[in-house]
Scaffold this active site. Structure first.
Site, PDB file in Angstrom:
ATOM      1  N   GLU A  32       0.722  -1.204   0.147  1.00  0.00           N
ATOM      2  CA  GLU A  32      -0.032   0.002   0.111  1.00  0.00           C
ATOM      3  C   GLU A  32       1.025   1.287   0.348  1.00  0.00           C
ATOM      4  OE1 GLU A  32      -2.467   3.133   0.282  1.00  0.00           O
ATOM      5  OE2 GLU A  32      -2.961   1.377  -0.158  1.00  0.00           O
ATOM      6  N   ARG A 105     -17.640   2.605   4.754  1.00  0.00           N
ATOM      7  CA  ARG A 105     -16.550   2.085   3.857  1.00  0.00           C
ATOM      8  C   ARG A 105     -15.159   1.841   4.963  1.00  0.00           C
ATOM      9  NH1 ARG A 105     -14.858   2.248  -1.386  1.00  0.00           N
ATOM     10  NH2 ARG A 105     -16.725   3.332  -1.870  1.00  0.00           N
ATOM     11  N   TYR A 216     -29.059   6.595   3.687  1.00  0.00           N
ATOM     12  CA  TYR A 216     -29.282   5.193   4.300  1.00  0.00           C
ATOM     13  C   TYR A 216     -28.581   5.280   5.700  1.00  0.00           C
ATOM     14  CZ  TYR A 216     -24.965   4.434   1.550  1.00  0.00           C
ATOM     15  OH  TYR A 216     -23.711   4.211   0.907  1.00  0.00           O
ATOM     16  N   ASP A 298     -11.403  -0.803  -9.042  1.00  0.00           N
ATOM     17  CA  ASP A 298     -11.530   0.483  -9.713  1.00  0.00           C
ATOM     18  C   ASP A 298     -10.430   0.685 -10.726  1.00  0.00           C
ATOM     19  OD1 ASP A 298     -13.764   1.273  -8.540  1.00  0.00           O
ATOM     20  OD2 ASP A 298     -12.641   2.621  -7.157  1.00  0.00           O
TER      21      ASP A 298
END
Length: 397
Positions: A32, A105, A216, A298
């Protein structure tokens, strides 16, 4: 002999790929670029197609601690608050084998990271602060070089490094993502801090001319996620996804909305602004894998959020990669890595392209103006749940 997997990117897609490959018995090294593993953003919706994958990885109990379980999806007209259609969600476990969930998330990212850290052993390494610079694939291996000069070698490289993927840039050389002309205002607010009339246990989509708003619950229902998407010019730096935004800017966009929606926007203390970018739908397997390098999430198929499936397709990608690796292990076969990655791409590209195209179409439908918006509203009133349900999506994967 199972391959030595290198993964670029420690977001949800990268962590899901690491978990799937680790469960398939592979040696996994994930890199990462950020100094620590973390996730920004707000809520995401998990359709049953995605929840089935997570449950298959044994994460059902962990999910239960952090998700919200909406009971219905509502479509309402922003101008007057009129209900256009609704889709009950209570029977989704029976119909699709898993519920429809909402999650922050960061909570999903942390859940995956915690599982990997518990399983970390000689066959799994997680490295933060390592930014991929370039790679070189040969007939026998792939060598990755990082910005700090470190070089590593493995059998295959998975580019899960997001919208601005360096792996994709080298693999396909197809330029940067394209701007969509849509801006997303995102916010999270504690439901306890909202007036009772603004609290919600369901997913609501408010449809207006040139805009829509989605709300939501997340985090067990304690928080409300609110996203307003409007048409407009991107900020000066579109590659930096998160920009400060004021409530006044959004309120000006919603001046003609109903009182309830305007009250919801006014009750949110702060917003962040995200310029939406995407790419055209995937055109073939070669756009997802070549030789010993494959793209995931993505990096392969960035999409607009109007089907709530961006993270979901990344997780499905990871599951398919893990399935193929696990199948090879069970058969005791000597893996030809380029063939395996080509099969992964062949099995995934058409579904991803379909979701990309449907998501873009949904955005156009949500933002209709004038007489065609009246036709849309009439269709929703007439067909309701039949238009809102997505059997091809929720039953697939």
């Amino acid at each position: 002999m199972l391959p030595d997997v290198l993964i670029a990117g420690g977001g949800i897609g990268g962590l899901a790929a690491a978990l799937a490959c680790r469960r398939a018995g592979c040696r996994v090294r994930l890199y990462e670029r950020a100094a620590e593993f973390s996730e920004v953003g707000a809520g995401i919706q998990l359709g049953p197609n995605v929840v089935r994958v997570l449950q298959g990885w044994g994460l059902e109990a962990a999910l239960a601690q952090v998700v919200a379980r909406p009971d219905r999806v509502w479509a309402r007209r922003a101008a007057d608050g009129a209900t256009l259609a609704s889709l009950p969600l209570a029977d989704f476990p029976q119909r699709y084998g898993a519920p429809y969930l909402c999650i922050h998330r960061a909570d999903l990212h942390e859940l995956l990271l915690n599982v990997l850290q518990r399983e970390q052993a000689d066959s799994l390494w997680l490295h933060a602060g390592r930014a991929l610079e370039t790679y070189e694939a040969s007939a026998d291996s792939v060598r990755v070089r990082f910005e700090d000069g470190l070089e590593v070698e493995g059998d295959l490289l998975i580019g899960a490094d997001g919208l601005w993927s360096r792996v994709r840039a080298q693999l396909l050389g197809d330029g940067p993502p394209r701007g969509t002309g849509h801006l997303a205002y995102r916010a999270l607010v504690r439901q306890a801090e909202l007036p009772a009339a603004l609290r919600s246990t369901c997913v609501t989509v408010w449809l207006g001319p040139g805009l829509h708003v989605v709300q939501y619950p997340v985090r067990g229902g304690d928080w409300l996620n609110v996203v307003a998407i409007v048409e407009g010019a991107a900020p000066a730096d579109p590659a930096h996804w998160d920009h400060a935004a004021s409530t006044a800017e959004l309120q000006a966009r919603l001046v003609d909305a109903c009182a309830l929606l305007r009250e919801l926007v006014a009750a949110v203390p702060s917003w962040r602004l995200w310029a939406l970018n995407d790419r055209p739908p995937v055109q073939g397997a070669a756009q997802m894998a070549q030789s010993r390098v494959a793209l995931l999430g993505d990096a392969a198929h960035p999409m607009r959020p109007y089907l709530a499936q961006g993270a979901g397709m990344a997780i499905e990608d990871a599951a398919e990669l893990g399935r193929l690796l696990g199948q090879a292990r069970e058969l005791g076969a000597l893996i030809d890595t380029p063939v395996l990655l080509q099969r992964y791409a062949l099995n995934r590209w058409q579904r991803n392209a379909q979701v990309q195209a449907r998501a873009a179409r949904n955005g156009r439908i949500y933002h209709l103006r004038g007489p065609v918006a009246w036709v849309r509203d009439a269709g929703l009133r007439l067909l309701g749940a039949k238009l809102m349900d997505q059997p091809w999506l929720y039953g697939g994967g």
